[in-house]
Design an enzyme around this catalytic site. Structure first.
Site, PDB file in Angstrom:
ATOM      1  N   CYS A   1       0.902  -1.327  -0.366  1.00  0.00           N
ATOM      2  CA  CYS A   1      -0.027   0.156   0.140  1.00  0.00           C
ATOM      3  C   CYS A   1       0.911   1.043   0.588  1.00  0.00           C
ATOM      4  O   CYS A   1       0.736   1.789  -1.411  1.00  0.00           O
ATOM      5  CB  CYS A   1      -1.352   0.004   1.447  1.00  0.00           C
ATOM      6  SG  CYS A   1      -2.453   0.751   0.634  1.00  0.00           S
TER       7      CYS A   1
ATOM      8  N   HIS B   1      -3.530  -4.577   0.875  1.00  0.00           N
ATOM      9  CA  HIS B   1      -3.306  -5.872   1.878  1.00  0.00           C
ATOM     10  C   HIS B   1      -3.418  -7.024   2.161  1.00  0.00           C
ATOM     11  O   HIS B   1      -4.120  -8.087   2.448  1.00  0.00           O
ATOM     12  CB  HIS B   1      -3.652  -4.858   2.860  1.00  0.00           C
ATOM     13  CG  HIS B   1      -3.165  -3.602   2.923  1.00  0.00           C
ATOM     14  ND1 HIS B   1      -2.424  -3.509   4.056  1.00  0.00           N
ATOM     15  CD2 HIS B   1      -4.546  -2.442   2.837  1.00  0.00           C
ATOM     16  CE1 HIS B   1      -2.529  -1.522   4.076  1.00  0.00           C
ATOM     17  NE2 HIS B   1      -3.534  -1.422   3.262  1.00  0.00           N
TER      18      HIS B   1
ATOM     19  N   GLU C   1      -1.584  -9.235   3.722  1.00  0.00           N
ATOM     20  CA  GLU C   1      -1.840  -9.708   4.673  1.00  0.00           C
ATOM     21  C   GLU C   1      -2.843  -9.805   5.376  1.00  0.00           C
ATOM     22  O   GLU C   1      -2.745 -10.799   6.832  1.00  0.00           O
ATOM     23  CB  GLU C   1      -0.828  -8.957   5.931  1.00  0.00           C
ATOM     24  CG  GLU C   1      -1.896  -8.117   6.387  1.00  0.00           C
ATOM     25  CD  GLU C   1      -1.245  -6.522   5.336  1.00  0.00           C
ATOM     26  OE1 GLU C   1      -0.670  -6.514   4.113  1.00  0.00           O
ATOM     27  OE2 GLU C   1      -1.281  -5.384   5.519  1.00  0.00           O
TER      28      GLU C   1
HETATM   29  N1  GLN Z   1      -1.963   6.300   3.314  1.00  0.00           N
HETATM   30  C1  GLN Z   1      -2.711   5.542   1.390  1.00  0.00           C
HETATM   31  C2  GLN Z   1      -3.394   6.114   0.853  1.00  0.00           C
HETATM   32  O1  GLN Z   1      -4.256   6.266   1.260  1.00  0.00           O
HETATM   33  C3  GLN Z   1      -1.764   4.378   2.187  1.00  0.00           C
HETATM   34  C4  GLN Z   1      -3.029   3.509   2.679  1.00  0.00           C
HETATM   35  C5  GLN Z   1      -2.483   2.964   3.430  1.00  0.00           C
HETATM   36  O2  GLN Z   1      -1.326   2.559   3.330  1.00  0.00           O
HETATM   37  N2  GLN Z   1      -3.255   1.661   3.895  1.00  0.00           N
HETATM   38  O3  GLN Z   1      -4.107   5.937   0.115  1.00  0.00           O
END
Ligand code: GLN
Length: 543
Positions: free
Chosen positions: A381, A515, A517
């Site tokens: 992410c 994600h 995970e």
């Molecule tokens: N801050 C980033 C976004 O909003 C990544 C978010 C995250 O890592 N969950 O896109």
């Protein structure tokens, strides 16, 4: 018949109620029953989505896009049952729905009160759906005696009355502290906690007692006498080496047998614990070890990365190695003259999710270091977004590449996503909209490029993974980046949103916008984590 198991906590917080609930769910499954786990959180936030990860820990996202408590992650990992929006609520959400209905006039002039309106809404939540399962396990957050917990305790007390003991059981988790100066294990805090519970009308059926040593028989009898439970229902919960040993330990102490005895089902089954024994022995007897650096903003609280840590461990299980973690605060690498040589000691670098500018440069530097030193690197992410900016700046020569998350950017390689599609529906977000619940959340499909590394890792061309982010890599820059060995090997089905990139000239460098995970389980390790740990293992053999 659907039966309800309520799990409450007393004495102190952090006794592991979530894992205890998850482990009991797993034990009931091992006896052939179907289960569903739910969590009632008494805090006032509508959900944990806007809470600081260093205070509250990870936000666990479900397939249907709910931002929930990290205990739901334990439930999924232990039982393999995917959670949904219907499995976690808070005081804030309960009040939000009551107040929306009140404004619509749905209450027809009634004066709204905690009893019955709030308690009814809580009961509706507990009872809703899950009609096809044998047991619904419902954990109440916090400890008995908390002011904000009272409506939840009252609601489950009423359910105990309405459904009767043949359909409800109350389990209370407490602590038996050892006072070294007296050389004694103390039962008084447990007695007080049960007294508190009984004062609001709940008589626990089973006491699960966290204790540093086995509970002497006379102490067990004393607890049973003062707390009005059977001595066999006082179950000791000793510390174990690994959380995946908990189901075996609780089974040995008779927790599941006692629950089933309550419902008159004790003779109907014997538990099959073979898969738990296999996991436990694989964890206890690894064939080697790798060290992974987690370069993140919230490393002060390891719970902020709970699922990442578990998924790395599952990746280790799949390769039969122990995964040691080296926690590095990303802002340590923010300064241009930061010394990154500590990364020489690790076999792989994981750049986890995050928000905001602090530590962003540090993450980019760690990504650059892993790229140049051919160190396995996994960006998740925000970690993926920072790696892409690093590649844009230092490989593709776009010096002012940045993200609009930090304000105006020269070349916004990563930008605010204000419109995208989910299935056949268009989702729209405004720049100045609410922060709560408005990210791209939950499961979205992605298409993988044939013959790419990730298609090989997944063994599939189409995948579905859970998302939680507001910003996206801008697909307009893909051709420029692909000239420099950055392959965007996973895209949204409409081809507009980059989901995965991989470096073609690197042993293992993968960035994912989602994600992974959140979907890894001990019995089904996520393919990306399995492959990442395998690459780290190969790396460890090189040095
Ligand atoms: N801050 C980033 C976004 O909003 C990544 C978010 C995250 O890592 N969950 O896109």
């Amino acid at each position: 018949m659907k039966r309800h198991i309520f799990i409450t906590g007393g004495v102190v917080s952090s006794l592991g109620k979530g894992i205890a609930s998850a482990a009991l769910g797993a034990l009931l499954q091992a006896r052939g029953y179907s289960v569903r786990l739910r969590k009632l959180d008494p805090y006032l936030n509508v959900d944990p989505g806007t809470m600081s990860p260093t205070q509250h820990g990870e936000v666990f996202v479900t397939d249907d896009g709910a931002e929930t408590d990290l205990d739901l992650g334990h439930y999924e990992r232990f039982t393999g049952v995917s959670a949904s929006r219907a499995d976690n609520t808070t005081t804030g959400r309960i009040y939000q729905s009551i107040l929306e209905r009140e404004r619509r006039g749905d209450y027809l002039g009634a004066t709204l009160q905690v009893i019955p309106h709030v308690t009814d809404a809580i009961k509706d939540f507990v009872l809703s759906g899950a009609d096809d399962v044998d047991f619904v396990l419902c954990e109440i957050g916090g400890t008995v005696g908390d002011i904000e917990g009272l409506p939840f305790f009252e609601a489950i007390r009423q359910l105990g009355q309405e459904l009767g003991p043949e359909r409800c059981i109350f389990i209370h988790l407490t602590l038996l502290p050892y006072i070294a100066a007296a050389g004694e294990m103390k039962t008084k805090p447990t007695q007080h906690s049960v007294k508190e519970l009984r004062s609001i009308g709940i008589q626990p059926d089973i006491l699960l007692c966290r204790a540093p040593f086995p509970v002497p028989p006379e102490e067990r009898r004393k607890i049973a006498l003062f707390c009005n439970v059977r001595p066999e229902a006082v179950i000791e919960a000793l510390d174990v080496a690994n959380i995946y040993d908990v189901p075996l330990a609780y089974c040995e102490k008779g927790l599941d047998a006692e629950v089933l005895r309550h419902f008159g089902l004790e003779k109907a089954s014997t538990p099959d614990l073979s898969k738990w024994k296999d996991v436990s022995s694989a964890i206890a007897n690894p064939d080697g070890a790798v060290t992974i650096a987690i370069v993140g903003k919230y490393v002060a609280l390891h719970d902020a990365y709970k699922s990442v840590v578990e998924a790395l461990m599952h990746g280790g299980l799949a390769n039969r190695v122990k995964v040691n973690l080296k926690w590095i605060p990303s802002d340590r690498f923010d300064s241009p003259d930061a010394d990154l040589s500590e990364l020489d000691e690790v076999d792989g670098v994981l750049l986890p999710g995050g928000f905001g500018e602090r530590g962003a440069l540090g993450k980019m530097r760690a990504a650059g270091y892993a790229r140049r030193h051919k160190l396995p690197c996994f960006g998740i992410c925000y970690g993926m977004q920072m790696a892409v900016i690093e590649l844009a700046r230092n490989l593709a020569g776009i010096e002012n590449a940045g993200t609009t998350e930090f304000g105006e950017s020269g070349t916004p390689i990563v930008g605010l996503m204000s419109e995208w599609t989910r299935g056949n529906t268009r989702e729209v977000r405004a720049k100045d909209g609410d922060l709560g619940g408005t990210m791209r959340l939950g499961a979205y499909p992605a298409y993988l490029t044939a013959n790419s590394k990730v298609a090989d890792i997944y063994g599939a061309r189409e995948i579905s993974e859970r998302h939680r982010h507001r910003y996206e890599v801008n697909a307009a820059h893909i051709p420029e980046l692909e000239k420099h060995g950055v392959l965007f090997s996973g895209m949204s089905p409409d081809g507009k949103l980059p989901e995965i990139f991989e470096l073609t000239e690197h042993p293992w460098f993968v960035g994912v916008q989602f994600h992974p995970e959140l979907k890894s389980r001990p019995f089904d390790p996520h393919p990306l984590f399995k492959s990442f740990i395998q690459a780290a293992l190969e790396q460890s053999r090189l040095v």
